[in-house]
Write a protein that holds these residues in place. Structure first.
Motif, PDB file in Angstrom:
ATOM      1  N   LYS A 109     -52.855 -29.633  14.982  1.00 55.37           N
ATOM      2  CA  LYS A 109     -51.688 -28.958  14.391  1.00 55.37           C
ATOM      3  C   LYS A 109     -51.349 -27.648  15.084  1.00 55.37           C
ATOM      4  CE  LYS A 109     -51.129 -32.014  11.413  1.00 55.37           C
ATOM      5  NZ  LYS A 109     -50.167 -32.616  10.536  1.00 55.37           N
ATOM      6  N   ASN A 135     -54.438 -28.822   7.216  1.00 55.26           N
ATOM      7  CA  ASN A 135     -54.541 -28.384   8.611  1.00 55.26           C
ATOM      8  C   ASN A 135     -53.321 -27.627   9.110  1.00 55.26           C
ATOM      9  OD1 ASN A 135     -57.122 -29.200   9.163  1.00 55.26           O
ATOM     10  ND2 ASN A 135     -56.497 -31.277   9.718  1.00 55.26           N
ATOM     11  N   GLY A 236     -50.243 -39.913   9.011  1.00 52.98           N
ATOM     12  CA  GLY A 236     -49.899 -39.628   7.618  1.00 52.98           C
ATOM     13  C   GLY A 236     -48.384 -39.551   7.492  1.00 52.98           C
ATOM     14  N   ASP A 237     -47.826 -38.373   7.849  1.00 50.15           N
ATOM     15  CA  ASP A 237     -46.366 -38.225   7.856  1.00 50.15           C
ATOM     16  C   ASP A 237     -45.709 -38.957   9.023  1.00 50.15           C
ATOM     17  OD1 ASP A 237     -45.419 -36.697   5.649  1.00 50.15           O
ATOM     18  OD2 ASP A 237     -46.399 -34.919   6.476  1.00 50.15           O
ATOM     19  N   GLY A 238     -46.460 -39.161  10.092  1.00 61.50           N
ATOM     20  CA  GLY A 238     -45.928 -39.860  11.253  1.00 61.50           C
ATOM     21  C   GLY A 238     -45.425 -38.950  12.366  1.00 61.50           C
ATOM     22  N   ASN A 239     -45.483 -37.661  12.151  1.00 58.53           N
ATOM     23  CA  ASN A 239     -44.974 -36.729  13.153  1.00 58.53           C
ATOM     24  C   ASN A 239     -45.848 -36.711  14.416  1.00 58.53           C
ATOM     25  OD1 ASN A 239     -44.930 -33.399  13.918  1.00 58.53           O
ATOM     26  ND2 ASN A 239     -42.960 -34.402  13.632  1.00 58.53           N
ATOM     27  N   THR A 240     -47.149 -36.732  14.215  1.00 62.10           N
ATOM     28  CA  THR A 240     -48.052 -36.693  15.367  1.00 62.10           C
ATOM     29  C   THR A 240     -47.822 -37.923  16.243  1.00 62.10           C
ATOM     30  OG1 THR A 240     -49.659 -35.560  13.965  1.00 62.10           O
ATOM     31  CG2 THR A 240     -50.470 -36.453  16.053  1.00 62.10           C
ATOM     32  N   SER A 384     -58.158 -35.480  16.008  1.00 56.61           N
ATOM     33  CA  SER A 384     -57.130 -34.516  15.622  1.00 56.61           C
ATOM     34  C   SER A 384     -57.607 -33.364  14.750  1.00 56.61           C
ATOM     35  CB  SER A 384     -56.009 -35.275  14.899  1.00 56.61           C
ATOM     36  OG  SER A 384     -56.562 -36.174  13.954  1.00 56.61           O
TER      37      SER A 384
HETATM   38  C1  LIG Z   1     -56.561 -34.127  11.411  1.00 58.13           C
HETATM   39  C2  LIG Z   1     -55.240 -34.806  11.251  1.00 58.13           C
HETATM   40  N1  LIG Z   1     -55.080 -36.028  11.761  1.00 58.13           N
HETATM   41  C3  LIG Z   1     -53.913 -36.692  11.648  1.00 58.13           C
HETATM   42  C4  LIG Z   1     -52.839 -36.154  10.976  1.00 58.13           C
HETATM   43  C5  LIG Z   1     -51.596 -36.968  10.850  1.00 58.13           C
HETATM   44  O1  LIG Z   1     -50.447 -36.385  11.359  1.00 58.13           O
HETATM   45  P1  LIG Z   1     -49.035 -36.777  10.735  1.00 58.13           P
HETATM   46  O2  LIG Z   1     -49.055 -36.324   9.297  1.00 58.13           O
HETATM   47  O3  LIG Z   1     -48.026 -36.096  11.554  1.00 58.13           O
HETATM   48  O4  LIG Z   1     -48.940 -38.264  10.799  1.00 58.13           O
HETATM   49  C6  LIG Z   1     -52.959 -34.884  10.420  1.00 58.13           C
HETATM   50  C7  LIG Z   1     -51.851 -34.278   9.658  1.00 58.13           C
HETATM   51  O5  LIG Z   1     -52.062 -33.435   8.801  1.00 58.13           O
HETATM   52  C8  LIG Z   1     -54.178 -34.175  10.574  1.00 58.13           C
HETATM   53  O6  LIG Z   1     -54.356 -32.955  10.060  1.00 58.13           O
END
Ligand SMILES: Cc1ncc(COP(=O)(O)O)c(C=O)c1O
Ligand SMILES: [Zn+2]
Length: 418
Positions: A109, A135, A236-240, A384
Motif C-alpha cells: 500500500k 494497511n 479484495g477491492d481489486g485495485n492492486t 503484499s
Molecule cells: C496485504 C494486502 N494484500 C492484498 C490486498 C488487496 O488489495 P485490493 O484491496 O486492492 O484488492 C490488500 C488491500 O488492503 C492488502 O493490504
C-alpha cells in the motif's frame, strides 16, 4: 508530465488532465489515468528508468506535476526473490516472490500512498484521509508523517491490533468505525466531502493505481527485461490487481515489452466477489462483455484475511476486466489454506506474510493441482503485507516455543529434535 487525462472504466468517457473530480461525471464509474505513451516512448531512450531505487524513478509514467518529487522515505525498489525451495513444494521450477513487505509501513500500500500523497502535495492539500481494512491506513499514516501532512484514517474497529498500532504511532487521527470496512468506506467519503480532505480511498482515488503499478515495472526490471508467464495477486477491492495489470500494459504501450503476463486473482472463499464475477462471465461465455452494464457481485465477507475482506469491491470492474483481458485465473481458497501457506512461505523462503499476502501461494498451489498452471511457467507471487501485522492469525499455525529449564540436562532429556 505525460498524463493527458482520465478514462472511465465503465462507460469509457474521457476527461482532460485538469478534471478535478474523482469519479466519472457521466456514470460515477472509476477513472483510469491516461498518458501520451508516444511521448513517453521517445523519452525512454534517455534511460529514464535508471536512477534511485524508489518508485519515483518511473516519473515519466506517473501523474505528477513535479517530475521527481523529493520524497523522504524509500517506497518501492523491493526485492524479487527466486523461491526455489518453496516452488519445489509444488513442483514449480521458476517461482519468484516480490517482497513488498519491505516498504516503509511493511505493505504494498505504500506505493499507492506515496503517489497519492505526492498528488495531494501537488494540489495543496493539508489533510489526507482514507478508509482502510488496516494497511492503507497504516501506510497513509506513515507517509503523511514523513511529509508533514495530517492523516485521518477510518478503519473497522476490529482491525488487527498491529495495524492500529502503526497508525497511532505515526500520529494519525484514527476513527475506529463500529461496523465493516464498507461502513468505514462510506463514512470516509462523506467526511472527506464535508471537511475538504484529500481522500486516498482505494477504488475512488485514481492515483492509487498509478503507485501500485510500479510493482510490475520493478518485476520486469529485476527479471532483466523478461515478462513472467503469470503474476498472482491477492484481491479484495481489486485495485492492486488492476494496477499490476496496468503496469504491464504501460510497458507494452511504450514499446518496452511485446507480450503480457496473465494476472491471476486469488480471493478467500469467504470474500470472493471478484472471482465469482469472473467465473460467471466465463460460464456465460461472455467474451463480449458490456462493461458499462456489468455489475460486480456483492458478498457478505467473513474471511480472517482482514486485508481482503470486502463485501463490495470498490475497484471490482477494473479487476474483473484485468483478469479477463489478461486471460488469468480467478481462484478462491479456503481460509485454512491461506493460514497453512503462512509457515510454508516463512519456512521455505524466509518471507513472512500476513494472511492476505499468503493467499497467492495458496492459490498457486491450487492452480497447479488443477493443472491450470504448468510446472515450468515463470510465476511471480506478490507478497503484499508483512506477517508481523497479524501475529494472532499466524499463531494459529506456527506452533509454540518449548518451555525449558536453563540446564543442558533438561535439554538432553527432550526427545524432540531441533
Ligand atoms: C496485504 C494486502 N494484500 C492484498 C490486498 C488487496 O488489495 P485490493 O484491496 O486492492 O484488492 C490488500 C488491500 O488492503 C492488502 O493490504
Ligand atoms: Zn463513466
Amino acid at each position: 508530465m505525460y498524463m493527458n487525462g482520465y478514462r472511465c472504466f465503465a462507460c469509457s468517457a474521457i476527461q482532460t488532465a485538469d478534471y478535478e473530480g474523482f469519479l466519472c461525471p457521466v456514470c460515477n464509474g472509476n477513472l483510469d489515468i491516461t498518458y501520451d505513451y508516444e511521448a513517453v516512448a521517445e523519452k525512454i531512450g534517455d534511460g529514464f528508468l535508471q536512477g534511485s531505487r524508489d518508485l519515483f524513478r518511473f516519473a515519466a509514467l506517473l501523474p505528477l506535476k513535479q517530475p521527481r518529487p523529493r520524497f523522504p522515505l524509500r517506497v518501492g525498489g523491493t526485492p524479487l526473490y527466486p523461491a526455489r525451495r518453496l516452488g519445489q513444494l509444488a513442483g514449480m521450477h521458476n517461482l519468484y516472490l516480490k517482497d513488498d513487505t519491505l516498504n516503509p509501513s511493511a505493505s504494498l500500500k505504500d506505493r499507492a500512498s506515496a503517489v497519492t500523497i505526492a498528488r495531494a502535495l501537488d494540489t495543496g492539500a493539508e489533510t489526507v484521509s482514507v478508509a482502510s481494512t488496516g494497511n492503507a491506513g497504516s501506510s497513509l499514516a506513515c507517509l503523511a508523517a514523513a511529509t508533514g501532512l495530517a492523516a485521518v484514517v477510518f478503519v473497522p474497529a476490529k482491525a488487527p491490533v498491529a495495524k492500529l498500532t502503526q497508525m497511532l504511532a505515526f500520529g494519525a487521527r484514527v476513527l475506529a468505525v463500529q461496523g465493516s470496512y464498507d461502513d468505514a468506506y462510506d463514512l470516509c467519503l462523506a467526511a472527506s466531502d464535508e471537511f475538504g480532505w484529500f481522500n486516498r480511498s482505494t477504488g475512488y482515488n485514481a492515483f492509487t493505481r498509478e503507485g501500485k503499478k510500479t510493482c510490475a515495472y520493478e518485476i520486469w526490471q529485476d527479471l532483466g527485461g523478461r515478462v513472467p508467464d503469470r503474476v498472482v495477486v491477492s484481491t479484495g477491492d481489486g485495485n492492486t490487481l488492476s494496477a499490476i495489470w496496468k503496469g504491464w500494459c504501460d510497458l507494452k504501450a511504450v514499446g518496452l515489452i511485446d507480450r503480457l503476463p496473465k494476472i491471476d486473482c486469488v480471493q478467500s472463499e469467504a470474500s470472493a466477489a471478484i472471482s465469482e464475477t469472473v467465473r460467471q462471465i466465463r460460464s456465460d461465455d461472455g467474451l463480449q462483455v458490456d462493461w458499462s452494464t456489468l455489475r460486480v457481485r456483492e458478498v457478505k465477507a467473513s474471511t480472517l484475511a482482514d486485508s481482503i475482506s470486502v463485501d463490495r469491491p470498490r475497484d471490482g470492474l477494473a479487476a474483473v476486466k484485468a483478469v479477463i483481458e489478461s486471460g488469468g485465473e480467478a481462484v478462491t481458497v479456503a481460509d485454512r489454506e491461506i493460514l497453512a501457506a503462512i509457515p510454508e512461505m516463512a519456512r521455505a523462503a524466509g518471507v513472512f506474510p500476513e494472511p492476505a499476502a499468503a493467499a497467492p501461494w495458496a492459490g498457486l498451489k491450487q492452480m497447479i493441482r488443477q493443472q491450470q498452471v504448468a510446472s515450468d511457467e515463470h510465476v511471480v507471487c506478490i507478497v503484499s503485507g508483512s506477517g508481523l501485522k497479524d501475529i494472532q492469525n499466524a499463531a494459529k499455525v506456527i506452533g509454540e516455543p518449548q518451555l525449558i529449564e536453563p540446564t543442558l540436562e533438561a535439554l538432553l532429556k527432550r526427545t524432540d529434535k531441533a
